[in-house]
Design a protein around this motif. Structure first.
Motif, PDB file in Angstrom:
ATOM      1  N   VAL A   1       0.863  -1.173   0.000  1.00 58.71           N
ATOM      2  CA  VAL A   1       0.000   0.000   0.000  1.00 58.71           C
ATOM      3  C   VAL A   1       0.903   1.228   0.000  1.00 58.71           C
ATOM      4  O   VAL A   1       1.898   1.266   0.715  1.00 58.71           O
ATOM      5  CB  VAL A   1      -0.907   0.026   1.257  1.00 58.71           C
ATOM      6  CG1 VAL A   1      -1.806   1.254   1.247  1.00 58.71           C
ATOM      7  CG2 VAL A   1      -1.726  -1.248   1.350  1.00 58.71           C
ATOM      8  N   THR A   2       0.577   2.218  -0.792  1.00 58.52           N
ATOM      9  CA  THR A   2       1.401   3.427  -0.802  1.00 58.52           C
ATOM     10  C   THR A   2       0.858   4.433   0.205  1.00 58.52           C
ATOM     11  O   THR A   2      -0.355   4.517   0.430  1.00 58.52           O
ATOM     12  CB  THR A   2       1.444   4.073  -2.199  1.00 58.52           C
ATOM     13  OG1 THR A   2       0.112   4.441  -2.593  1.00 58.52           O
ATOM     14  CG2 THR A   2       2.025   3.108  -3.214  1.00 58.52           C
ATOM     15  N   PHE A   3       1.761   5.180   0.805  1.00 58.41           N
ATOM     16  CA  PHE A   3       1.402   6.180   1.806  1.00 58.41           C
ATOM     17  C   PHE A   3       2.034   7.506   1.405  1.00 58.41           C
ATOM     18  O   PHE A   3       3.224   7.567   1.109  1.00 58.41           O
ATOM     19  CB  PHE A   3       1.899   5.750   3.191  1.00 58.41           C
ATOM     20  CG  PHE A   3       1.358   4.415   3.631  1.00 58.41           C
ATOM     21  CD1 PHE A   3       0.121   4.318   4.246  1.00 58.41           C
ATOM     22  CD2 PHE A   3       2.074   3.247   3.403  1.00 58.41           C
ATOM     23  CE1 PHE A   3      -0.392   3.083   4.633  1.00 58.41           C
ATOM     24  CE2 PHE A   3       1.577   2.013   3.786  1.00 58.41           C
ATOM     25  CZ  PHE A   3       0.341   1.928   4.402  1.00 58.41           C
ATOM     26  N   ASP A   4       1.219   8.543   1.408  1.00 60.36           N
ATOM     27  CA  ASP A   4       1.720   9.845   0.984  1.00 60.36           C
ATOM     28  C   ASP A   4       1.179  10.929   1.905  1.00 60.36           C
ATOM     29  O   ASP A   4       0.112  10.775   2.514  1.00 60.36           O
ATOM     30  CB  ASP A   4       1.308  10.128  -0.458  1.00 60.36           C
ATOM     31  CG  ASP A   4       2.145  11.235  -1.085  1.00 60.36           C
ATOM     32  OD1 ASP A   4       3.210  11.571  -0.517  1.00 60.36           O
ATOM     33  OD2 ASP A   4       1.732  11.770  -2.124  1.00 60.36           O
TER      34      ASP A   4
ATOM     35  N   LYS B   1       4.317   9.872   6.938  1.00 62.85           N
ATOM     36  CA  LYS B   1       4.135   8.730   6.039  1.00 62.85           C
ATOM     37  C   LYS B   1       4.492   7.424   6.747  1.00 62.85           C
ATOM     38  O   LYS B   1       3.823   6.401   6.552  1.00 62.85           O
ATOM     39  CB  LYS B   1       4.977   8.918   4.775  1.00 62.85           C
ATOM     40  CG  LYS B   1       4.425   9.986   3.843  1.00 62.85           C
ATOM     41  CD  LYS B   1       5.118  10.012   2.504  1.00 62.85           C
ATOM     42  CE  LYS B   1       6.446  10.720   2.571  1.00 62.85           C
ATOM     43  NZ  LYS B   1       7.035  10.909   1.213  1.00 62.85           N
TER      44      LYS B   1
ATOM     45  N   SER C   1       1.991   4.081   7.632  1.00 65.07           N
ATOM     46  CA  SER C   1       2.370   2.694   7.365  1.00 65.07           C
ATOM     47  C   SER C   1       2.339   1.856   8.642  1.00 65.07           C
ATOM     48  O   SER C   1       1.755   0.770   8.676  1.00 65.07           O
ATOM     49  CB  SER C   1       3.770   2.653   6.742  1.00 65.07           C
ATOM     50  OG  SER C   1       4.189   1.318   6.536  1.00 65.07           O
TER      51      SER C   1
ATOM     52  N   ASP D   1      -5.484   0.870  -2.031  1.00 69.55           N
ATOM     53  CA  ASP D   1      -4.157   0.871  -2.642  1.00 69.55           C
ATOM     54  C   ASP D   1      -3.261   1.977  -2.099  1.00 69.55           C
ATOM     55  O   ASP D   1      -2.038   1.877  -2.164  1.00 69.55           O
ATOM     56  CB  ASP D   1      -4.267   1.034  -4.166  1.00 69.55           C
ATOM     57  CG  ASP D   1      -4.990  -0.136  -4.820  1.00 69.55           C
ATOM     58  OD1 ASP D   1      -4.800  -1.275  -4.354  1.00 69.55           O
ATOM     59  OD2 ASP D   1      -5.749   0.097  -5.772  1.00 69.55           O
ATOM     60  N   ALA D   2      -3.888   3.035  -1.582  1.00 69.82           N
ATOM     61  CA  ALA D   2      -3.104   4.176  -1.110  1.00 69.82           C
ATOM     62  C   ALA D   2      -3.827   4.862   0.038  1.00 69.82           C
ATOM     63  O   ALA D   2      -5.056   4.943   0.056  1.00 69.82           O
ATOM     64  CB  ALA D   2      -2.871   5.167  -2.246  1.00 69.82           C
TER      65      ALA D   2
ATOM     66  N   THR E   1      -3.624   8.553   2.097  1.00 69.80           N
ATOM     67  CA  THR E   1      -3.012   9.880   1.982  1.00 69.80           C
ATOM     68  C   THR E   1      -3.353  10.751   3.183  1.00 69.80           C
ATOM     69  O   THR E   1      -4.401  10.604   3.809  1.00 69.80           O
ATOM     70  CB  THR E   1      -3.490  10.596   0.709  1.00 69.80           C
ATOM     71  OG1 THR E   1      -4.914  10.779   0.771  1.00 69.80           O
ATOM     72  CG2 THR E   1      -3.138   9.793  -0.533  1.00 69.80           C
TER      73      THR E   1
END
Length: 225
Positions: A23-26, A50, A54, A76-77, A79
Motif C-alpha cells: 500500500v502506498t502512503f503519501d 508517512k 504505514s 491501494d493508497a 493519503t
C-alpha cells in the motif's frame, strides 16, 4: 515455549509490515504558510507522517486480525493532507485531512498527539462500518480503541468506567470496548469482522453471551468499586 511465541509474534509483525509496503502512503502540507502548518513541519514532518500511516496500518491489521489481504478493505493508497481547516481531522474514503489550526493549538507533545490522531484516522480507512448501519459512536469508539492500544491515549481522556452510554463514542466507547476485549481477547477484531456485511447490537451478545446494555452495566459496576 516463550521464545517460540515471541518468534511467531515477531514474524507476524514483519509480515504485516511487508504487506504495508504493498500500500502506498503519501503526505502533503497545504498549510505551510500558516503558523499551524509551520509547526507541523517543525514538530512532525512529512516523512515521519508517512511512516506513521504505514505503521498504523500494520497495527490496525494486527488488531483486527486481518493478516490476509482478502480480509481487509481494498485500499491501494492512504493519503494525509494538512489543511487550514477547523476541527481536528476527518477521513473521507482513504484520505485523511488534518487541521493545521488544531496542530497550532496543541499544548504539550505535538508529535505524540498528531501520531495518536493519525492512528485514529487511519482506523477509519480500514475499519468496516456495518454497511453504514453501525452508529457513529461505535465507529469512533473503535478508532479510539486502536489509538488506546497503540499507546497514544492522551491524558485528558476519561478513566475506565466513566461515561453515560456505551455508544457515547470516542474515549468513552474505547474504554468500554477495552473492557469487552478483556472478557474475550480478540472481541474487537470479531466485532469489526461482523461489521463487514451489516450491523446489529446483537453482535455483542453473539460474541460475549450478554447484550450490550448488560455489558455496560457490568462495566460500570466493575469500576465503581
Amino acid at each position: 515455549m516463550k521464545l517460540q511465541v515471541a518468534t511467531v509474534a515477531s514474524f507476524v509483525l514483519v509480515a504485516l509490515a511487508a504487506a504495508a509496503q504493498a500500500v502506498t502512503f503519501d503526505a502533503s502540507n497545504k498549510a505551510s504558510g500558516t503558523s499551524g502548518g509551520r509547526r507541523f513541519n517543525q514538530a512532525v514532518g512529512l516523512p515521519y507522517s508517512k511512516k506513521v500511516l504505514s505503521d498504523a496500518s500494520a497495527f490496525i491489521w494486527k488488531t483486527f486480525n486481518q493478516r490476509a489481504v482478502g480480509d481487509r478493505k481494498t485500499v491501494d493508497a492512504v493519503t494525509l493532507v494538512v489543511e487550514d481547516i477547523s476541527g481536528v481531522a476527518f477521513t473521507s474514503a482513504n484520505g485523511i485531512h488534518l487541521s493545521a489550526q488544531y496542530v497550532g493549538g496543541i499544548s504539550g507533545d505535538v508529535k505524540k498527539e498528531v501520531t495518536g490522531v493519525l492512528y485514529h484516522e487511519a482506523t477509519h480507512v480500514w475499519q468496516w462500518n456495518g454497511q453504514g448501519r453501525a452508529n457513529g459512536g461505535l465507529i469512533e469508539g473503535i478508532a479510539d480503541y486502536v489509538r488506546l492500544k497503540a499507546g497514544f491515549a492522551p491524558g485528558h481522556w476519561v478513566k475506565p468506567g466513566q461515561g453515560d452510554r456505551w455508544d457515547q463514542g470516542y474515549d468513552v466507547t474505547a474504554r468500554f470496548l477495552d473492557y469487552c476485549d478483556s472478557l474475550k481477547p480478540g472481541f474487537v477484531a470479531q466485532l469489526n469482522a461482523k461489521m463487514k456485511s451489516g450491523y446489529t447490537d446483537d453482535f455483542f451478545a453473539r460474541i460475549l453471551g450478554k447484550n450490550v446494555q448488560q455489558l455496560w452495566k457490568d462495566y460500570k459496576a466493575k469500576f465503581r468499586g
